[in-house]
Design a protein around this motif. Structure first.
Motif, mmCIF file in Angstrom:
data_model
loop_
_atom_site.group_PDB
_atom_site.id
_atom_site.type_symbol
_atom_site.label_atom_id
_atom_site.label_comp_id
_atom_site.label_asym_id
_atom_site.label_seq_id
_atom_site.Cartn_x
_atom_site.Cartn_y
_atom_site.Cartn_z
ATOM 1 N N GLY A 219 0.884 1.795 -9.307
ATOM 2 C CA GLY A 219 0.416 2.304 -8.022
ATOM 3 C C GLY A 219 -1.066 2.576 -8.023
ATOM 4 O O GLY A 219 -1.752 2.387 -7.016
ATOM 5 N N ARG A 220 -1.581 3.017 -9.167
ATOM 6 C CA ARG A 220 -3.017 3.297 -9.268
ATOM 7 C C ARG A 220 -3.853 2.018 -9.177
ATOM 8 O O ARG A 220 -4.880 1.980 -8.499
ATOM 9 N N THR A 221 -3.435 0.965 -9.888
ATOM 10 C CA THR A 221 -4.203 -0.281 -9.874
ATOM 11 C C THR A 221 -3.910 -1.123 -8.642
ATOM 12 O O THR A 221 -4.717 -1.984 -8.274
ATOM 13 N N GLY A 222 -2.754 -0.897 -8.010
ATOM 14 C CA GLY A 222 -2.386 -1.683 -6.839
ATOM 15 C C GLY A 222 -1.948 -3.086 -7.172
ATOM 16 O O GLY A 222 -1.883 -3.955 -6.299
ATOM 17 N N SER B 107 1.396 2.530 -3.520
ATOM 18 C CA SER B 107 0.254 3.260 -4.071
ATOM 19 C C SER B 107 0.168 4.667 -3.492
ATOM 20 O O SER B 107 -0.154 5.631 -4.198
ATOM 21 N N ASP C 69 0.822 -1.205 0.000
ATOM 22 C CA ASP C 69 0.000 0.000 0.000
ATOM 23 C C ASP C 69 0.861 1.261 0.000
ATOM 24 O O ASP C 69 0.459 2.295 -0.540
ATOM 25 N N TYR D 285 0.444 7.396 -6.217
ATOM 26 C CA TYR D 285 -0.935 7.570 -6.680
ATOM 27 C C TYR D 285 -1.813 8.369 -5.722
ATOM 28 O O TYR D 285 -2.268 9.466 -6.048
ATOM 29 N N SER D 286 -2.056 7.855 -4.548
ATOM 30 C CA SER D 286 -3.081 8.441 -3.682
ATOM 31 C C SER D 286 -2.576 9.576 -2.801
ATOM 32 O O SER D 286 -3.376 10.309 -2.212
#
Length: 333
Positions: free
Chosen positions: A249-252, A170, A167, A174-175
């Motif tokens: 990172g977006r899709t994990g 990501s 995580d 990404y997040s």
């Protein structure tokens, strides 16, 4: 040599024609948003517009990667499968060393990122050596590496997604947010800035423009054209690898099919934005408006529930439109 496509002073276009050509894309973008909003008002909500900007940031990165080689009158058909190979490889390294969020997560992230960039570097070297030193046509060379990367991604993952990417990865690409800006937008912006400076303020960058606009003049000027051309493909694949890590990172997860239509979309976005297929014309800012156009089109069709097969047809028409606009930009009066 480094001016963006469509500049009337360089292209000899009349003032009215030049203004019309330059205004087509922004006006078309606004008109497209308005048209989609009539059918699906949620298209122009703040949340969706923010989502469009984040989605476009990924395409900006891939369009910028294509831009580097298009400037030299080439292109990279292997970009999509390079993205898949980078995604699978980096995910396998991270999950193998740290699991979802086990001990040594940060070391696993760094090694995974490094391995992904190494895959991009290797692909770029393969393409660059084939095109620059072996004189293989870019279409044939990158078509070959397309299949190689696809095979690597499929074999390494057994054709299945690689789950349990940490995580923390990501969050990193990404997040997370920096100064209120989503990380994808920030990364895309920084990457464009670096490419802009590289292309416009270094001997290497200006050399790429000369190679694309006038290869004979580049040879007469004593430029190491083969080396520059090889480095252009290496840079293209490295930028694509950065985009692949962002998408992972977006899709994990590491996805063997992550590349999808990215090759065609990236070429369309670059050319629509002003990067000429004739070489030597375009720049990093060109990728922004082109990526926004393609992203808004895709987002609008999804929200208005346009059939996926029809979307493929529309994308093909957009690519033809991009080539037509390229011809208009380079047309001399």
């Amino acid at each position: 040599m480094t001016e963006l496509a469509g500049e009337p002073a360089k292209l000899g276009l009349g003032a009215s024609r030049a203004f019309l050509i330059q205004a087509i894309l922004p006006l078309g973008l606004v008109a497209m948003l308005a048209g989609f909003a009539l059918v699906a008002p949620q298209v122009v909500t703040g949340a969706n517009l923010a989502n469009i900007l984040i989605q476009a940031s990924y395409l900006v990165v891939f369009a910028a990667a294509q831009m580097v080689v298009i400037l030299t009158r080439g292109f990279d058909l292997s970009l999509g499968t390079t993205v898949s190979a980078v995604s699978v490889t980096s995910a396998l390294v991270m999950t193998g060393l740290a699991g979802a969020d086990g001990p040594g997560t940060m070391a696993a992230l760094l090694l995974g990122i490094g391995m992904g960039l190494l895959v991009g570097l290797g692909t770029g070297l393969f393409n660059g050596i084939a095109v620059a030193w072996l004189q293989v046509n870019p279409f044939v060379a990158t078509l070959g590496s397309l299949n190689i990367c696809l095979g690597i991604a499929t074999m390494a993952s057994d054709g299945r997604p690689v789950f349990n990417v940490p995580d923390a990865f990501s969050t990193l690409v990404y997040s997370g947010q920096v100064l209120g800006l989503p990380v994808p937008i920030l990364l895309a912006g920084l990457l464009l800035l670096v490419l802009h400076l590289l292309l416009n303020h270094t001997v290497f960058g200006r050399g790429l423009y000369l190679i694309g606009s006038n290869p004979r003049a580049a040879a007469v000027a004593g430029l190491p054209s083969s080396t520059y051309l090889m480095l252009a493909y290496v840079l293209c694949s490295l930028v694509a690898a950065i985009g692949a890590l962002m998408l992972t990172g977006r899709t994990g997860s590491g996805e063997p099919n992550l590349g999808g239509n990215l090759t065609l979309e990236s070429i369309a976005a670059a050319v629509i934005g002003g990067v000429s297929l004739r070489g030597g014309i375009g720049g990093a800012p060109s990728c922004i408006i082109g990526a926004l156009f393609v992203t808004v089109l895709s987002n609008g069709m999804n929200l208005t529930r346009v059939d996926g097969y029809i979307q493929m047809i529309v994308l093909g028409c957009v690519i033809i439109l991009a080539i037509f606009l390229d011809r208009l930009r380079t047309l001399r009066s």
